[in-house]
Write an enzyme that holds these catalytic residues in place. Structure first.
Site, PDB file in Angstrom:
ATOM      1  N   HIS A 144       0.854  -1.221  -0.187  1.00  0.00           N
ATOM      2  CA  HIS A 144      -0.051  -0.084   0.052  1.00  0.00           C
ATOM      3  C   HIS A 144       0.904   1.356   0.064  1.00  0.00           C
ATOM      4  O   HIS A 144       1.812   1.523  -0.870  1.00  0.00           O
ATOM      5  CB  HIS A 144      -0.987   0.084   1.083  1.00  0.00           C
ATOM      6  CG  HIS A 144      -2.083   0.827   1.222  1.00  0.00           C
ATOM      7  ND1 HIS A 144      -2.320   1.639   0.089  1.00  0.00           N
ATOM      8  CD2 HIS A 144      -2.708   1.146   2.276  1.00  0.00           C
ATOM      9  CE1 HIS A 144      -3.278   2.446   0.518  1.00  0.00           C
ATOM     10  NE2 HIS A 144      -3.503   2.266   1.884  1.00  0.00           N
ATOM     11  N   HIS A 183      -2.552  -2.854  -9.495  1.00  0.00           N
ATOM     12  CA  HIS A 183      -3.717  -2.175  -8.404  1.00  0.00           C
ATOM     13  C   HIS A 183      -4.836  -2.941  -8.357  1.00  0.00           C
ATOM     14  O   HIS A 183      -4.900  -3.630  -9.052  1.00  0.00           O
ATOM     15  CB  HIS A 183      -4.072  -0.721  -8.922  1.00  0.00           C
ATOM     16  CG  HIS A 183      -4.733   0.240  -8.091  1.00  0.00           C
ATOM     17  ND1 HIS A 183      -5.947   0.065  -7.571  1.00  0.00           N
ATOM     18  CD2 HIS A 183      -4.105   1.286  -7.303  1.00  0.00           C
ATOM     19  CE1 HIS A 183      -6.380   0.965  -6.851  1.00  0.00           C
ATOM     20  NE2 HIS A 183      -5.218   1.932  -6.614  1.00  0.00           N
ATOM     21  N   ASP A 238       2.372   5.212  -7.016  1.00  0.00           N
ATOM     22  CA  ASP A 238       3.673   5.467  -6.257  1.00  0.00           C
ATOM     23  C   ASP A 238       4.823   5.551  -7.216  1.00  0.00           C
ATOM     24  O   ASP A 238       5.983   5.634  -6.845  1.00  0.00           O
ATOM     25  CB  ASP A 238       3.634   4.259  -5.208  1.00  0.00           C
ATOM     26  CG  ASP A 238       2.408   4.315  -4.174  1.00  0.00           C
ATOM     27  OD1 ASP A 238       1.834   3.348  -3.918  1.00  0.00           O
ATOM     28  OD2 ASP A 238       2.265   5.394  -3.587  1.00  0.00           O
TER      29      ASP A 238
HETATM   30  C1  SDX Z   1      -1.519   2.044  -3.348  1.00  0.00           C
HETATM   31  O1  SDX Z   1      -6.341   0.555  -3.089  1.00  0.00           O
HETATM   32  C2  SDX Z   1      -5.889   1.663  -3.397  1.00  0.00           C
HETATM   33  O2  SDX Z   1      -6.415   2.596  -3.920  1.00  0.00           O
HETATM   34  C3  SDX Z   1      -4.271   2.063  -2.991  1.00  0.00           C
HETATM   35  C4  SDX Z   1      -3.638   3.237  -3.352  1.00  0.00           C
HETATM   36  C5  SDX Z   1      -4.461   4.520  -2.764  1.00  0.00           C
HETATM   37  O3  SDX Z   1      -4.197   5.694  -3.367  1.00  0.00           O
HETATM   38  O4  SDX Z   1      -4.815   4.364  -1.555  1.00  0.00           O
HETATM   39  O5  SDX Z   1      -3.910   3.460  -4.987  1.00  0.00           O
HETATM   40  C6  SDX Z   1      -2.379   3.334  -3.227  1.00  0.00           C
HETATM   41  O6  SDX Z   1      -1.480   1.397  -2.492  1.00  0.00           O
HETATM   42  C7  SDX Z   1      -1.154   1.553  -4.721  1.00  0.00           C
HETATM   43  C8  SDX Z   1      -0.474   0.239  -4.786  1.00  0.00           C
HETATM   44  C9  SDX Z   1       0.734   0.288  -4.266  1.00  0.00           C
HETATM   45  N1  SDX Z   1       1.311  -1.043  -3.945  1.00  0.00           N
HETATM   46  C10 SDX Z   1       2.475  -1.588  -4.839  1.00  0.00           C
HETATM   47  O7  SDX Z   1       2.789  -0.895  -5.699  1.00  0.00           O
HETATM   48  C11 SDX Z   1       2.696  -2.744  -4.366  1.00  0.00           C
HETATM   49  C12 SDX Z   1       3.121  -3.989  -5.896  1.00  0.00           C
HETATM   50  N2  SDX Z   1       1.688  -4.092  -6.192  1.00  0.00           N
HETATM   51  C13 SDX Z   1       1.082  -5.333  -5.890  1.00  0.00           C
HETATM   52  O8  SDX Z   1       1.415  -5.826  -4.678  1.00  0.00           O
HETATM   53  C14 SDX Z   1      -0.267  -5.571  -6.252  1.00  0.00           C
HETATM   54  O9  SDX Z   1      -0.418  -4.960  -7.673  1.00  0.00           O
HETATM   55  C15 SDX Z   1      -1.299  -4.883  -5.515  1.00  0.00           C
HETATM   56  C16 SDX Z   1      -1.353  -5.277  -4.205  1.00  0.00           C
HETATM   57  C17 SDX Z   1      -1.344  -3.340  -5.475  1.00  0.00           C
HETATM   58  C18 SDX Z   1      -2.910  -5.121  -5.992  1.00  0.00           C
HETATM   59  O10 SDX Z   1      -2.749  -6.715  -5.934  1.00  0.00           O
HETATM   60  P1  SDX Z   1      -3.889  -7.375  -6.237  1.00  0.00           P
HETATM   61  O11 SDX Z   1      -5.196  -6.798  -6.637  1.00  0.00           O
HETATM   62  O12 SDX Z   1      -4.328  -8.227  -4.821  1.00  0.00           O
HETATM   63  O13 SDX Z   1      -3.513  -8.366  -7.270  1.00  0.00           O
HETATM   64  P2  SDX Z   1      -2.616  -9.668  -6.979  1.00  0.00           P
HETATM   65  O14 SDX Z   1      -1.527  -9.311  -6.098  1.00  0.00           O
HETATM   66  O15 SDX Z   1      -3.536 -10.980  -6.794  1.00  0.00           O
HETATM   67  O16 SDX Z   1      -2.050  -9.700  -8.528  1.00  0.00           O
HETATM   68  C19 SDX Z   1      -2.724 -10.352  -9.567  1.00  0.00           C
HETATM   69  C20 SDX Z   1      -1.638 -11.089 -10.539  1.00  0.00           C
HETATM   70  C21 SDX Z   1      -0.705 -11.839  -9.584  1.00  0.00           C
HETATM   71  O17 SDX Z   1      -0.229 -12.937 -10.516  1.00  0.00           O
HETATM   72  P3  SDX Z   1      -0.587 -14.522 -10.278  1.00  0.00           P
HETATM   73  O18 SDX Z   1      -0.034 -14.933  -8.831  1.00  0.00           O
HETATM   74  O19 SDX Z   1      -1.968 -14.658 -10.385  1.00  0.00           O
HETATM   75  O20 SDX Z   1       0.232 -15.094 -11.330  1.00  0.00           O
HETATM   76  O21 SDX Z   1      -0.770  -9.871 -11.018  1.00  0.00           O
HETATM   77  C22 SDX Z   1       0.322 -10.231 -10.495  1.00  0.00           C
HETATM   78  C23 SDX Z   1       0.497 -11.048  -9.112  1.00  0.00           C
HETATM   79  O22 SDX Z   1       1.832 -11.811  -8.925  1.00  0.00           O
HETATM   80  N3  SDX Z   1       1.132  -8.866 -10.093  1.00  0.00           N
HETATM   81  C24 SDX Z   1       2.180  -8.361  -9.732  1.00  0.00           C
HETATM   82  C25 SDX Z   1       2.140  -7.086  -9.529  1.00  0.00           C
HETATM   83  N4  SDX Z   1       0.896  -6.834  -9.022  1.00  0.00           N
HETATM   84  C26 SDX Z   1       0.189  -7.926  -9.445  1.00  0.00           C
HETATM   85  N5  SDX Z   1       3.449  -9.163 -10.308  1.00  0.00           N
HETATM   86  C27 SDX Z   1       4.558  -8.466 -10.086  1.00  0.00           C
HETATM   87  N6  SDX Z   1       4.585  -7.085  -9.477  1.00  0.00           N
HETATM   88  C28 SDX Z   1       3.461  -6.327  -9.428  1.00  0.00           C
HETATM   89  N7  SDX Z   1       3.494  -5.125  -8.873  1.00  0.00           N
END
Ligand code: SDX
Length: 375
Positions: A223, A262, A313
């Site tokens: 996050h 996201h 971010d």
């Molecule tokens: C913020 O909610 C909000 O609005 C938050 C925010 C706000 O203004 O408050 O927008 C601010 O928190 C932005 C997000 C910052 N976080 C990051 O940058 C951390 C990296 N991102 C990931 O951890 C991920 O994208 C999340 C946590 C942001 C979202 O994840 P989800 O929706 O739970 O999706 P997921 O993790 O289940 O991913 C789906 C697939 C997976 O692949 P499989 O395991 O199914 O093969 O996509 C892949 C994930 O591995 N994936 C990523 C990835 N994001 C998703 N793979 C590598 N790097 C990534 N960043």
């Protein structure tokens, strides 16, 4: 055992309530604060006016803005006891712990802490918003072995924040870039930290308790902690020509690439174009073209390999680095901005409350006898 009910892990896609504060629309990749597109607000409206908009639902008139500005500038100074508490926290702890502790301490001393009337809630929201720059700036300076800088009431919110952080009159281009980031970070519907604040408020606990919890949630790298992690990634990669190799290695070891992806936006984060242009302004201002080469190369490589685009971010991290902030201070900057959205949601939750308490499906051992007292 496979669950019999339909479990929505992470509450993904679950509509938990209505809210009038902001609209995140993945279909049009857009974000509205009380109906106004965020990119227009970032281009034309001050962060002070956005704070008023989020709390009150309308942009302020000149008099309403003047009244809020007077109150905000009068509330910037850290109470002595909170200042002392910050200065004695170990610098080994993360600056997010300092934010969390400061809010907790402010709540313990706030005479209106237990007063949940609309007037008191608005007053507390404004005080928390006004004082956070002093908390964040003091913490950065003490970690650098520098003395705190007192707020100036002849500067707006963003210029004063930069003044206290660096002890120098901020340049207008940097103030403009910083202020745009504050507008973009201010509010984003039911993100994890905001929803945390609403859960705490739903028990009728006080605003400071709700914000303390929200800071805890924002600290995590999935996050708010991601903006700090993006800068660390940039430093690890070093230059654009090493980005693809780094990425392939990271993806091979199943790493999450910070600043990408996201939960709600699935083809790009509506705030990124504006923050990317802010980053571009800072790259030009400081003469660091290599940052954009790395930014664009990694973005392209990630899209080609995973079809995943940046979130806010990703441009915010390097932009804050160019402005001169220490990397571990980036998420506290997010706290300072999101203080407006969090407190707006606390007030909205309280105004139409229902205790937030989902159910779960038990998958532990079936009922069994407690061993007899034969022992
Ligand atoms: C913020 O909610 C909000 O609005 C938050 C925010 C706000 O203004 O408050 O927008 C601010 O928190 C932005 C997000 C910052 N976080 C990051 O940058 C951390 C990296 N991102 C990931 O951890 C991920 O994208 C999340 C946590 C942001 C979202 O994840 P989800 O929706 O739970 O999706 P997921 O993790 O289940 O991913 C789906 C697939 C997976 O692949 P499989 O395991 O199914 O093969 O996509 C892949 C994930 O591995 N994936 C990523 C990835 N994001 C998703 N793979 C590598 N790097 C990534 N960043």
């Amino acid at each position: 055992a496979t669950p019999t009910s339909e479990i929505r892990k992470g509450l993904a896609g679950v509509v938990a309530d209505t809210s009038a504060i902001s609209k995140v629309n993945p279909a049009t990749n857009s974000l509205l604060y009380r109906g106004y597109p965020v990119q227009d607000l970032a281009a034309r409206v001050s962060f002070e006016e956005v704070a008023y908009l989020l709390w009150h639902g309308e942009l302020p008139t000149a008099e309403q803005l003047a009244e809020q500005t007077r109150a905000e500038r009068a509330a910037r100074t850290l109470p002595d006891d909170v200042k002392a508490a910050i200065l004695e926290l170990p610098t080994a702890c993360h600056p997010m712990d300092v934010c969390r502790t400061a809010v907790s301490q402010l709540g313990a001393h706030d005479p209106q802490a237990e007063d949940s009337s609309v007037e008191a809630e608005l007053a507390k929201a404004l005080r928390l918003w006004a004082v956070m720059p002093s908390v964040v700036a003091l913490d950065q300076r003490r970690r650098r072995g520098e003395l705190g800088v007192e707020p100036r009431d002849d500067l707006g919110y963003s210029a004063n924040f930069l003044w206290m952080a660096f002890g120098a009159e901020p340049e207008p281009a940097v103030v403009k870039a910083f202020e745009a980031s504050m507008v973009l970070y201010a509010e984003h519907s039911f993100n994890a930290s905001t929803f945390t604040a609403r859960v705490i408020t739903s028990t009728l606990a006080d605003m400071h308790s709700a914000v303390t919890g929200a800071i805890g949630a924002l600290k995590g790298p999935l996050h708010g902690g991601a903006n700090e992690a993006v800068q660390e990634t940039f430093e690890e990669i070093g230059s654009a020509d090493r980005a693809v190799a780094w990425l392939e290695d990271a993806l091979a070891s199943k790493k999450k690439i910070m600043g990408f992806g996201h939960r709600v936006y699935k083809n790009g984060d509506s705030r990124v174009p504006t923050m990317r242009s802010v980053l571009g302004d800072m790259v030009e201002h400081y003469g660091e073209p290599g940052v954009l080469d790395l930014y664009d190369t990694l973005e392209q490589a990630m899209f080609e390999r995973k079809n995943i685009r940046p979130n806010l971010d990703y441009p915010a991290g390097p932009a804050y680095h160019l402005m001169g902030f220490d990397t571990n201070i980036f998420t506290p900057l997010f706290v300072a901005s999101r203080m407006t959205g969090w407190t707006a949601h606390v007030m909205e939750q309280r105004a139409a409350n229902a205790l937030i308490r989902p159910v779960c499906e038990y998958n532990g051992p079936e009922q069994r006898e407690v061993p007899g007292s034969a022992r």
